[in-house]
Design an enzyme around this catalytic site. Structure first.
Site, mmCIF file in Angstrom:
data_model
loop_
_atom_site.group_PDB
_atom_site.id
_atom_site.type_symbol
_atom_site.label_atom_id
_atom_site.label_comp_id
_atom_site.label_asym_id
_atom_site.label_seq_id
_atom_site.Cartn_x
_atom_site.Cartn_y
_atom_site.Cartn_z
ATOM 1 N N ALA A 53 0.800 -1.238 0.000
ATOM 2 C CA ALA A 53 0.000 0.000 0.000
ATOM 3 C C ALA A 53 0.828 1.281 0.000
ATOM 4 O O ALA A 53 0.261 2.366 0.095
ATOM 5 C CB ALA A 53 -0.990 0.028 1.165
ATOM 6 N N ALA A 54 2.141 1.180 -0.135
ATOM 7 C CA ALA A 54 2.949 2.404 -0.188
ATOM 8 C C ALA A 54 2.560 3.255 -1.391
ATOM 9 O O ALA A 54 2.340 4.466 -1.282
ATOM 10 C CB ALA A 54 4.433 2.050 -0.240
ATOM 11 N N GLY A 55 2.453 2.613 -2.553
ATOM 12 C CA GLY A 55 2.053 3.347 -3.757
ATOM 13 C C GLY A 55 0.638 3.864 -3.656
ATOM 14 O O GLY A 55 0.333 4.973 -4.110
ATOM 15 N N ASP A 56 -0.245 3.083 -3.047
ATOM 16 C CA ASP A 56 -1.639 3.522 -2.888
ATOM 17 C C ASP A 56 -1.731 4.737 -1.974
ATOM 18 O O ASP A 56 -2.504 5.669 -2.223
ATOM 19 C CB ASP A 56 -2.487 2.379 -2.333
ATOM 20 C CG ASP A 56 -2.548 1.196 -3.279
ATOM 21 O OD1 ASP A 56 -2.428 1.405 -4.497
ATOM 22 O OD2 ASP A 56 -2.716 0.061 -2.793
#
Length: 310
Positions: free
Chosen positions: A247-250
């Site tokens: 979820a870093a990119g999210d």
């Protein structure tokens, strides 16, 4: 208002020292069941950062779907346009997180793939009122392109996070205001290997030629690179000890949407989004790792103070 059209999955996360090889069985260290999906993660990220968020998507009429809706409502996200389908199961993601924080993910889309171009046409009144439309690629590609067309027609900025990585035609790319690939995704979209800031810029310039207005390439701990017709700006990241990168990119995309809806410049928005991404990799899980606005503001303030003392 930020409108997110995207996937809603239940994440099944196993933590282990390393991922198993072919035919190999390993003992894991922990297991966690948590709501996720790129669309759901981005919607929650934006809501926790102060955005007014409407979610468009599909879940099954099952336990995972009910929990997903409960979580979304608990985050004050408008869920009126999330369909509940009797004939499809809620999407799931199987995630293996290694000791160094790297992850391997298999997604079974389930109900996510049911949302069609015809369905999204009925959402035109919602999309036309948005300040920003956020899209990803865990859904039917024709539907994604149609959603972008609606937004484009109404002058609504489109953020496309091109994940999972796949090739895209110029028709969709020409409708995108901001494309946010990581290095792997940029390589697939541009046809070149991205392994440095210089090659990242080269790949981004190829994507601009395909019609994208702005490319913001995420570079992990190196931060992000903004490339548009005015040139390129490298925005450094924030040093943190990663727990996992799920979820870093999210979180980055949700933060970017909130900042753009507030009228921030791209560079201001990316500094903020880099901070959000840094905080997300410092915690385990998808939704569980997404920071609140107060955490981000405190983190940025402490980073400024720390930099000033150096």
């Amino acid at each position: 208002m930020i409108v997110v059209v995207g996937s809603l999955n239940m994440d099944m996360t196993v933590r282990t020292g390393r991922a198993p090889g072919p035919g190999e069985t390993l003992l894991g260290k922990s297991f966690m069941l948590s709501p996720g999906g790129k669309g759901g993660n981005q919607a929650v990220a934006a809501a926790r950062l102060g955005g007014e968020v409407t979610m468009i998507g599909c879940v099954g009429q099952d336990a995972f779907g009910r929990e997903m809706l409960e979580v979304m409502r608990g985050e004050h996200i408008d869920t009126r346009h999330i369909a509940e389908l009797a004939e499809q199961s809620t999407g799931v993601a199987s995630i293996v997180v290694e000791e160094d924080g790297e992850n391997r993910i298999i997604v079974v889309p389930g109900a996510n793939l049911v949302l069609s171009a015809e369905d999204i046409a009925g959402m035109e009144p919602v999309i036309s009122e948005a300040e920003v439309l956020v899209l990803q690629l865990e859904m039917d590609l024709n539907m994604v392109e149609h959603a972008a067309e609606i937004a484009h027609r109404h002058g609504v900025p489109v953020i496309l996070n091109p994940a999972p990585a796949r090739e895209l035609g110029a028709g969709l790319l020409s409708l995108v205001t901001i494309l946010t690939p990581n290095e792997t995704e940029a390589g697939i979209l541009s046809g070149i290997t991205v392994d440095s800031v210089d090659s990242a810029r080269e790949a981004a310039e190829i994507l601009l030629q395909k019609g994208v207005q702005h490319v913001i390439m995420t570079l992990g701990p190196k931060g992000a690179l903004i490339v548009n017709k005015n040139g390129a700006v490298h925005v450094p990241g924030f040093p943190v000890q990663p727990v996992d990168t799920v979820a870093a990119g999210d979180s980055f995309n949700g933060a970017l949407a909130v900042q753009l809806a507030k009228g921030r410049t791209l560079e201001e928005a990316v500094v903020f989004a880099n901070a959000v991404g840094a905080l997300a990799v410092g915690k385990a899980g998808a939704v569980a790792s997404l920071p609140y606005l107060e955490e981000v503001e405190r983190f940025l303030e402490e980073s400024v103070q720390s930099h000033g003392k150096q």
